[in-house]
Scaffold this active site. Structure first.
Site, PDB file in Angstrom:
ATOM      1  N   ARG A  45       0.845  -1.187   0.000  1.00 27.69           N
ATOM      2  CA  ARG A  45       0.000   0.000   0.000  1.00 27.69           C
ATOM      3  C   ARG A  45       0.887   1.246   0.000  1.00 27.69           C
ATOM      4  O   ARG A  45       2.095   1.146   0.155  1.00 27.69           O
ATOM      5  CB  ARG A  45      -0.913  -0.006   1.233  1.00 27.69           C
ATOM      6  N   GLN A 183      -2.747   2.545   9.930  1.00 23.82           N
ATOM      7  CA  GLN A 183      -1.427   2.612   9.276  1.00 23.82           C
ATOM      8  C   GLN A 183      -0.442   3.446  10.101  1.00 23.82           C
ATOM      9  O   GLN A 183       0.766   3.219  10.048  1.00 23.82           O
ATOM     10  CB  GLN A 183      -1.554   3.221   7.863  1.00 23.82           C
ATOM     11  N   ASP A 224      -1.919  10.725  -2.414  1.00 23.35           N
ATOM     12  CA  ASP A 224      -2.284   9.657  -3.359  1.00 23.35           C
ATOM     13  C   ASP A 224      -2.527  10.190  -4.762  1.00 23.35           C
ATOM     14  O   ASP A 224      -2.378   9.471  -5.748  1.00 23.35           O
ATOM     15  CB  ASP A 224      -3.496   8.890  -2.856  1.00 23.35           C
ATOM     16  N   ASN A 234      -5.479  12.403  -0.015  1.00 27.73           N
ATOM     17  CA  ASN A 234      -4.635  11.584   0.873  1.00 27.73           C
ATOM     18  C   ASN A 234      -5.560  10.866   1.850  1.00 27.73           C
ATOM     19  O   ASN A 234      -6.796  11.057   1.832  1.00 27.73           O
ATOM     20  CB  ASN A 234      -3.605  12.463   1.590  1.00 27.73           C
TER      21      ASN A 234
END
Ligand code: MRU
Length: 321
Positions: A45, A183, A224, A234
């Site tokens: 990821r 995360q 992103d 993001n």
């Protein structure tokens, strides 16, 4: 330091990010199906790492598949928000007429570049931070994971931390845990611990309070997808962070390789936002944490308008919308 994603023995090898921090293990992905599944499950990821997965996935397809174009489409659409995934696929596909070895060489070149470009982008961003924030040492806040694990090697937003920490300029990094898949708590805290960078994990909801208490000199995040006007997609929660940072007059710096910039989109309104499974919110480690049948809103990303962003920094320096 091992790469997050690489090619070895005819397979794509990734650090399994679903297992960290409890276990460090590698996954060997030998088919396009396995690679697509790993991308969807977030075993691999982070936008730049997804670019590498896209290119290596096409290399895998070129060696094993009867319909490389169809497999490339499956890979490119496995997750919709990070533009790097489709970018990596397209870049590798261009070499297909020259044969599988040429595709693999292109993918390997992309991996090497990713490490170099993130290093350069984060070095530029470190200078931006030092100019914007007078206090020494610095108290930084980050969201999600934009470190080694989100890239092939170095990291983007956390790459800035590595540069500053090397120079003894980091007092503390506040790490948003990053609901719902953690995360920040699982991956960013793990990376910071490996590098002996002082840090604390906080619930996402504590970020504005930390700013109000004067605990934050600068917010650093990855991206992103960045639209032509500088709007930034993001991890969900980034937009709220940017609003809070603006309110408290705290610089908000976005760091990404230029492959994350999508000049085909005039504004962030055109960015596709991935919505993920309800169980990510209704269950925790398999145990229900919401009443049976609860409906959810579970976007994986949000878009921060460019007005709230102090600087978007790529390997080319400060990005001009
Ligand atoms: O859903 P994820 O974990 O892939 O989301 C990742 C992020 O939002 C990162 O901040 C982004 O990809 C930048 S990584 C350098």
């Amino acid at each position: 330091m091992r790469r997050t994603i690489d090619w070895a023995d005819d397979a794509v090898v990734v650090i399994d990010q679903t297992a960290l921090p409890g276990e460090f293990r590698l996954l060997r992905l030998r088919t396009v199906g396995e690679l697509v599944d790993a991308v969807k499950r977030l075993a691999v990821r982070g936008a730049p790492a997804l670019g590498a997965a896209g290119a290596l996935g096409v290399a895998l397809a070129a060696r094993t598949s009867e319909d490389v174009e169809a497999d490339a489409e499956l890979i490119a659409t496995a997750r919709p928000t990070a533009v790097n995934l489709a970018w990596g696929v397209e870049r590798a596909l261009k070499k297909l007429p020259q044969g599988p070895d040429a595709v693999l060489e292109e993918a390997k070149a992309l991996l090497t570049e990713d490490e170099e470009l993130n290093k350069a982008a984060s070095e530029h961003a470190a200078e931006v931070v030092l100019r914007a924030c007078p206090r020494r040492p610095l108290r930084l806040l980050t969201h999600c994971n934009a470190g080694r694990l989100a890239t092939v090697g170095w990291g983007s937003a956390l790459g800035v931390v590595w540069h500053l920490h090397d120079r003894g300029l980091v007092e503390e990094v506040l790490v948003d845990e990053t609901r719902p898949l953690l995360q920040g708590a699982r991956l960013t805290a793990w990376e910071l611990a490996q590098e002996n960078v002082p840090h604390r994990v906080q619930p996402d909801g504590a970020a504005a309070a930390a700013m109000a208490k004067g605990m934050v000199d600068c917010v650093l995040v990855g991206a992103d997808r960045i639209a032509a006007n500088g709007d930034v997609a993001n991890k969900i929660g980034t937009y709220g962070l940017a609003i809070a940072a603006k309110h408290h007059d705290i610089p908000f710096v976005v760091v990404a390789p230029s492959s994350t910039v999508d000049t085909s989109l005039a504004t962030g309104a055109g960015i596709a936002i991935e919505e993920r499974d309800a169980r990510e919110l209704t269950h925790y480690a398999g145990t229900p944490i919401a009443p049976d049948g609860t409906r959810v809103f579970n976007p994986a990303f949000d878009v921060t308008p460019h007005e709230l962003v102090t600087a978007v920094v790529t390997e080319r320096g400060r990005y001009e919308p």
